[in-house]
Design an enzyme around this catalytic site. Structure first.
Site, PDB file in Angstrom:
ATOM      1  N   HIS A   1       1.659  -4.742   9.543  1.00 45.05           N
ATOM      2  CA  HIS A   1       2.711  -5.008   8.556  1.00 45.05           C
ATOM      3  C   HIS A   1       2.161  -5.946   7.498  1.00 45.05           C
ATOM      4  CE1 HIS A   1       6.580  -6.065   6.827  1.00 45.05           C
ATOM      5  NE2 HIS A   1       7.021  -4.963   7.383  1.00 45.05           N
TER       6      HIS A   1
ATOM      7  N   ASP B   1       8.945   0.704  12.893  1.00 44.37           N
ATOM      8  CA  ASP B   1       8.886   2.166  12.901  1.00 44.37           C
ATOM      9  C   ASP B   1       8.306   2.717  14.192  1.00 44.37           C
ATOM     10  OD1 ASP B   1      10.022   2.728  10.419  1.00 44.37           O
ATOM     11  OD2 ASP B   1       8.210   2.054   9.422  1.00 44.37           O
TER      12      ASP B   1
HETATM   13  N1  CMC Z   1      -4.388   1.148  12.013  1.00 40.11           N
HETATM   14  C1  CMC Z   1      -5.671   0.742  11.921  1.00 40.11           C
HETATM   15  N2  CMC Z   1      -6.114  -0.250  11.123  1.00 40.11           N
HETATM   16  C2  CMC Z   1      -5.193  -0.874  10.388  1.00 40.11           C
HETATM   17  C3  CMC Z   1      -3.821  -0.535  10.438  1.00 40.11           C
HETATM   18  C4  CMC Z   1      -3.424   0.524  11.293  1.00 40.11           C
HETATM   19  N3  CMC Z   1      -2.154   0.884  11.378  1.00 40.11           N
HETATM   20  N4  CMC Z   1      -3.120  -1.324   9.593  1.00 40.11           N
HETATM   21  C5  CMC Z   1      -4.024  -2.147   9.028  1.00 40.11           C
HETATM   22  N5  CMC Z   1      -5.254  -1.880   9.508  1.00 40.11           N
HETATM   23  C6  CMC Z   1      -6.514  -2.614   9.186  1.00 40.11           C
HETATM   24  C7  CMC Z   1      -7.038  -2.247   7.818  1.00 40.11           C
HETATM   25  O1  CMC Z   1      -7.936  -1.162   7.874  1.00 40.11           O
HETATM   26  C8  CMC Z   1      -7.677  -3.535   7.388  1.00 40.11           C
HETATM   27  O2  CMC Z   1      -8.896  -3.651   8.073  1.00 40.11           O
HETATM   28  P1  CMC Z   1     -10.155  -4.392   7.364  1.00 40.11           P
HETATM   29  O3  CMC Z   1      -9.706  -5.810   7.148  1.00 40.11           O
HETATM   30  O4  CMC Z   1     -11.276  -4.260   8.347  1.00 40.11           O
HETATM   31  O5  CMC Z   1     -10.410  -3.649   6.081  1.00 40.11           O
HETATM   32  C9  CMC Z   1      -6.768  -4.618   7.958  1.00 40.11           C
HETATM   33  O6  CMC Z   1      -6.155  -4.000   9.115  1.00 40.11           O
HETATM   34  C10 CMC Z   1      -5.691  -5.087   6.995  1.00 40.11           C
HETATM   35  O7  CMC Z   1      -4.943  -3.948   6.565  1.00 40.11           O
HETATM   36  P2  CMC Z   1      -4.392  -3.762   5.090  1.00 40.11           P
HETATM   37  O8  CMC Z   1      -4.261  -2.290   4.808  1.00 40.11           O
HETATM   38  O9  CMC Z   1      -5.189  -4.600   4.132  1.00 40.11           O
HETATM   39  O10 CMC Z   1      -2.956  -4.406   5.242  1.00 40.11           O
HETATM   40  P3  CMC Z   1      -1.737  -4.177   4.282  1.00 40.11           P
HETATM   41  O11 CMC Z   1      -0.890  -5.387   4.386  1.00 40.11           O
HETATM   42  O12 CMC Z   1      -2.197  -3.757   2.930  1.00 40.11           O
HETATM   43  O13 CMC Z   1      -0.998  -2.899   4.939  1.00 40.11           O
HETATM   44  C11 CMC Z   1       0.430  -1.554   6.220  1.00 40.11           C
HETATM   45  C12 CMC Z   1       0.118  -2.974   5.732  1.00 40.11           C
HETATM   46  C13 CMC Z   1       1.792  -1.571   6.940  1.00 40.11           C
HETATM   47  C14 CMC Z   1       0.528  -0.586   5.030  1.00 40.11           C
HETATM   48  C15 CMC Z   1      -0.685  -1.106   7.198  1.00 40.11           C
HETATM   49  O14 CMC Z   1      -0.753  -1.968   8.312  1.00 40.11           O
HETATM   50  C16 CMC Z   1      -0.517   0.358   7.664  1.00 40.11           C
HETATM   51  O15 CMC Z   1      -0.971   1.269   6.970  1.00 40.11           O
HETATM   52  N6  CMC Z   1       0.190   0.580   8.841  1.00 40.11           N
HETATM   53  C17 CMC Z   1       0.482   1.916   9.280  1.00 40.11           C
HETATM   54  C18 CMC Z   1       1.696   2.461   8.550  1.00 40.11           C
HETATM   55  C19 CMC Z   1       3.000   1.825   9.014  1.00 40.11           C
HETATM   56  O16 CMC Z   1       3.249   1.695  10.207  1.00 40.11           O
HETATM   57  N7  CMC Z   1       3.847   1.462   8.044  1.00 40.11           N
HETATM   58  C20 CMC Z   1       5.174   0.922   8.321  1.00 40.11           C
HETATM   59  C21 CMC Z   1       5.323  -0.490   7.881  1.00 40.11           C
HETATM   60  S1  CMC Z   1       6.788  -1.256   8.600  1.00 40.11           S
HETATM   61  C22 CMC Z   1       8.104  -0.452   7.855  1.00 40.11           C
HETATM   62  C23 CMC Z   1       8.290  -0.867   6.439  1.00 40.11           C
HETATM   63  O17 CMC Z   1       8.621  -2.041   6.214  1.00 40.11           O
HETATM   64  O18 CMC Z   1       8.154   0.006   5.577  1.00 40.11           O
END
Ligand code: CMC
Length: 428
Positions: free
Chosen positions: A307, A364
């Site tokens: 998240h 989710d």
């Molecule tokens: N699976 C594997 N690796 C992950 C995941 C995941 N679900 N989420 C983040 N990471 C890794 C990412 O690759 C990065 O690694 P590194 O630092 O080595 O490059 C690190 O964790 C930080 O991730 P980020 O993408 O920079 O984090 P963010 O804050 O931009 O993204 C997120 C947050 C929710 C988009 C992401 O965690 C994700 O894509 N999760 C899966 C989709 C999901 O479940 N979304 C629902 C969110 S909750 C409902 C809502 O509020 O909408």
């Protein structure tokens, strides 16, 4: 208390005020940054940028706290109802009995939709994703209620639009499902409460009686409460920024529905179940999929994990984890996908990659499992999220409008070509 912050550019120091929120969150007010220094800030994804001051929802991602108007999500999920929470978010206080009765009556009065909207609905192919149908039908309200377009509408006029959209969204949602199934739409029955009415419109058939299961109704009501607001997330920021151009409530909500649709936001609940199904079909080897999620050359991510704000645990997920167990037990549902979910959760919570990056199950991860147990089809999951998030979008749109916020218009750092001369086509 920190009162000001200094920014030094090329040896020259500028001072900016520091703003403190009710919960002692600090923010450097850079409103005059460009005017004073000539530079802007660069923050893709707005990871460090406060776009507004808001009195609606407090969220502390480090401590896993979520409160609507000061009330904890745990308290509201246990003791309140979705419509009461909607009132709280939109109007700022819990309603008195008479205020709540009027609010509910206003909503019941508007549950029917104009018959011509059915023509729009049946124009969609049956395989249309219900989120696209939902946002289109919400936009269509601007045509049926053109007075809603007036940016200087009276308070009563705005309240009327609010009652209309809260009343009609369940009808639209259920009808988009019926259209997909090729079944006749079911009209609202106003002696029923909000959630039972929605469930009946979704699942009743003209050929048989339909009884709303109270366990299902309560579980769905609780899910809607947990989704009702989440401060400045992608869809809510969209609603605010669209509304900041003085676009109408219906136009702004429709934009919010589209922003919610993507798998990184509200679409994640659908993506979670699809992922779990894929793992099951692939033989249920959770380790293999964990490795894919950790492989930087593989675009696969573990849906329902991680998240932007919660870096400890998602309090909504904690409530839903327990609710998922209760609902499945109470409905007697045995779901092999749930076992895969539990296995995945266990592995992820003890895996160095996930621990290091503070990736925990989010709302989710469990909501998809509950929706599935309640009989809600997978591509309606994000529609459920939209039904829940509606009061939050309304509250944020109303707050933005009432505080007279300026039009949202970020800047950029241009990295394209410098100025160049046009070359005629025969000389290229
Ligand atoms: N699976 C594997 N690796 C992950 C995941 C995941 N679900 N989420 C983040 N990471 C890794 C990412 O690759 C990065 O690694 P590194 O630092 O080595 O490059 C690190 O964790 C930080 O991730 P980020 O993408 O920079 O984090 P963010 O804050 O931009 O993204 C997120 C947050 C929710 C988009 C992401 O965690 C994700 O894509 N999760 C899966 C989709 C999901 O479940 N979304 C629902 C969110 S909750 C409902 C809502 O509020 O909408």
């Amino acid at each position: 208390m920190v009162k000001s912050a200094q920014i030094t550019i090329d040896g020259k120091t500028f001072e900016f005020p520091v703003v403190e929120g009710t919960e002692h969150e600090l923010a450097i007010d850079i409103g005059k940054l460009r005017a004073q220094t000539g530079v802007i800030t660069l923050d893709p994804g707005f990871k460090n940028t406060g776009s507004t001051s808001s009195a609606i929802t407090f969220l502390n991602g480090e401590e896993g706290i979520l409160r609507y108007r000061g009330y904890s999500i745990e308290d509201l999920a246990e003791k309140s109802t979705f419509l009461e929470v909607a009132y709280l978010l939109i109007y700022g206080e819990l309603p008195s009995k008479s205020e709540f009765d009027k609010f509910k009556e206003d909503i019941k009065y508007h549950t029917l939709v104009h018959e011509d909207i059915k023509t729009i609905l049946t124009g969609f192919p049956s395989n249309a994703h219900p989120m696209g149908v939902l946002s289109s039908l919400v936009t269509s309200l601007t045509a049926f209620y053109p007075e809603s377009l007036d940016p200087n509408r009276s308070r009563e006029g705005v309240d009327l639009s609010i009652a209309r959209i809260i009343a009609k969204l369940p009808t639209f949602a259920a009808w988009s499902y019926k259209n997909q199934k090729g079944q006749p739409v079911v009209y609202p029955r106003n002696e029923l409460e909000y959630v039972p009415n929605f469930l009946r419109m979704m699942f009743a058939l003209p050929t048989e009686d339909y009884e709303v299961n109270p366990v299902v109704a309560r579980a769905l009501d609780q899910l809607l409460i947990l989704h009702a607001d989440h401060e400045q997330n992608c869809s809510t920021s969209t609603v605010r920024i669209v509304g900041s151009s003085q676009a109408s409530l219906f136009a702004s909500i429709s934009a919010g529905i589209n922003a919610l649709w993507g798998p990184l936001h509200g679409g994640a609940n659908q993506a979670v179940i699809e992922m779990l199904e894929n793992i099951r079909k692939d033989g249920g080897d959770t380790k293999k999929w964990m490795d894919k999620a950790k492989d930087k050359n593989d675009p696969f991510r573990l849906m329902g994990f991680g998240h932007r704000v919660y870096k400890n645990f998602d309090p909504r997920a904690r409530i839903l984890k327990k609710a998922a167990d209760d609902v499945l037990e109470s409905l007697g549902v045995v779901d092999p996908v749930l076992d895969i979910a539990k296995g995945l959760e266990e592995v992820a919570l003890s895996d160095e990659y996930f621990i290091e990056r503070k990736l925990y199950p989010n709302v989710d991860f469990y909501s998809g499992i509950i929706y599935r147990a309640l009989g809600i089809p997978v591509d309606m999951f994000t529609v459920m999220f939209a039904l829940g998030r509606l009061p939050g979008w309304i509250a944020q749109w109303k707050e933005m409008r009432e505080s007279g916020e300026p039009i949202g218009r970020p800047r950029q750092v241009y990295i394209g070509h410098p100025a160049r001369d046009y070359t005629p086509i025969d000389k290229r």
